[in-house]
Scaffold this motif. Structure first.
Motif, PDB file in Angstrom:
ATOM      1  N   TYR A   1      79.251  94.728  70.137  1.00 51.15           N
ATOM      2  CA  TYR A   1      79.685  95.488  71.858  1.00 51.15           C
ATOM      3  C   TYR A   1      79.074  97.211  71.361  1.00 51.15           C
ATOM      4  CZ  TYR A   1      82.197  96.380  75.568  1.00 51.15           C
ATOM      5  OH  TYR A   1      82.746  97.117  76.937  1.00 51.15           O
TER       6      TYR A   1
ATOM      7  N   ALA B   1      80.797  92.927  78.604  1.00 54.37           N
ATOM      8  CA  ALA B   1      79.380  93.386  78.181  1.00 54.37           C
ATOM      9  C   ALA B   1      78.771  93.948  79.605  1.00 54.37           C
ATOM     10  CB  ALA B   1      78.650  92.681  78.113  1.00 54.37           C
ATOM     11  N   TYR B   2      79.429  93.377  80.600  1.00 55.99           N
ATOM     12  CA  TYR B   2      78.614  93.769  81.670  1.00 55.99           C
ATOM     13  C   TYR B   2      79.261  95.533  82.057  1.00 55.99           C
ATOM     14  CZ  TYR B   2      77.840  89.389  83.158  1.00 55.99           C
ATOM     15  OH  TYR B   2      77.639  88.314  83.481  1.00 55.99           O
ATOM     16  N   ASP B   3      78.436  97.134  82.723  1.00 58.15           N
ATOM     17  CA  ASP B   3      78.470  97.783  82.648  1.00 58.15           C
ATOM     18  C   ASP B   3      78.381  98.416  84.057  1.00 58.15           C
ATOM     19  OD1 ASP B   3      76.119  98.262  83.358  1.00 58.15           O
ATOM     20  OD2 ASP B   3      75.456  99.265  81.763  1.00 58.15           O
ATOM     21  N   GLU B   4      78.454  99.737  84.706  1.00 55.31           N
ATOM     22  CA  GLU B   4      78.346 100.258  85.755  1.00 55.31           C
ATOM     23  C   GLU B   4      77.298 100.141  86.463  1.00 55.31           C
ATOM     24  OE1 GLU B   4      78.947 101.622  83.097  1.00 55.31           O
ATOM     25  OE2 GLU B   4      80.139 103.203  82.848  1.00 55.31           O
TER      26      GLU B   4
ATOM     27  N   GLY C   1      83.943 100.710  79.915  1.00 53.26           N
ATOM     28  CA  GLY C   1      83.458 100.278  79.323  1.00 53.26           C
ATOM     29  C   GLY C   1      83.628  99.796  77.972  1.00 53.26           C
TER      30      GLY C   1
END
Lengths: 161, 161
Positions: free
Chosen positions: A144, A30-33, A26
């Motif tokens: 962000y 930008a992509y998260d879990e 994290g």
């Protein structure tokens, strides 16, 4: 020995595993879990992205993609993304991957490269990209949501090829 | 009378026709004449984009979309795009659409809005967005191939909501 080559289907599981560990931190993308394998694949591996992988002594050490950053009248500017396997960090692989990607982008006919969203607190990356000839051309205030630090600025970085 | 409302399926043909005429001019959007209806629809009309249309005295006068500019850790920043029908230009509709979109973005919970690729020679648009509270936060050198002027800079514009 470090080898950088175009990815094949057999590389995808390594790329996807690394992607998952990077987004879980994290602090970089930008992509998260919640990102699905399908979405990650579209970004990193599927056309128009061209994916390369890096092996050190035969072990998967990192990967990058190159793709057009915009369509049509902006498609002479490339975009790229990089990930280095944690075991192989601190030995300049990010710079090696980036320099390789610049050559690939030139070969494809791109005349510039742009990073849209470099997390400002990721100072190692900012330094690496500056070393590769990129300049900060924009700053996105609090764009962000850093997992530990909360909202931090993201940077737009650019270089001609 | 000017009315701005959420788009319905029946509005798509108007949006698509305007989209085609705008990209044909080659002075505003990265998308060019080769853009398919499917791609345009994904950008402007399909989820996660939310499309609104504007009618002046019952005639289709313009449209905008709002969508997240990034996924995951960047999805609190909205992106939006606007088009005004040539017949209805010069009467402040771009500003009216933008102000409406800022309200919609706030309602959706976005805390900022970003334009990634404002063509620097489109001075009318730059002025309109500045009037709506946006600031230029980045400049992408020669990132847009203008149909008449050749390579020109594109701007990144941003505002908190």
């Amino acid at each position: 020995m470090t080898e950088i080559r175009e990815a094949t289907e057999a590389d995808w599981p390594h790329v996807w595993a690394l992607f998952q560990s990077v987004v879980a931190a994290g602090d970089v993308f930008a992509y998260d879990e919640s990102t699905t394998e399908d979405v990650a694949r579209k970004l990193w591996f599927a056309a128009p992205s061209v994916c390369h992988v890096c092996a050190v002594d035969g072990s998967f050490a990192g990967t990058y993609y190159v793709r057009p950053n915009q369509s049509g009248r902006g498609n002479h500017v490339a975009n790229a993304g990089y990930m280095v396997n944690p075991e192989f960090r601190g030995r300049g692989l990010a710079v090696a991957l980036c320099e390789h990607s610049l050559e690939v982008a030139r070969r494809f006919g791109f005349t510039a490269m742009q990073f849209n969203f470099v997390v400002s607190t990721n100072t190692g990356a900012v330094r690496a990209w500056e070393k590769c000839g990129f300049a900060v051309v924009g700053r996105l205030p609090r764009a962000y949501r850093h997992k530990e630090k909360g909202p931090v600025d993201a940077l737009v970085m650019f270089r001609q090829l």
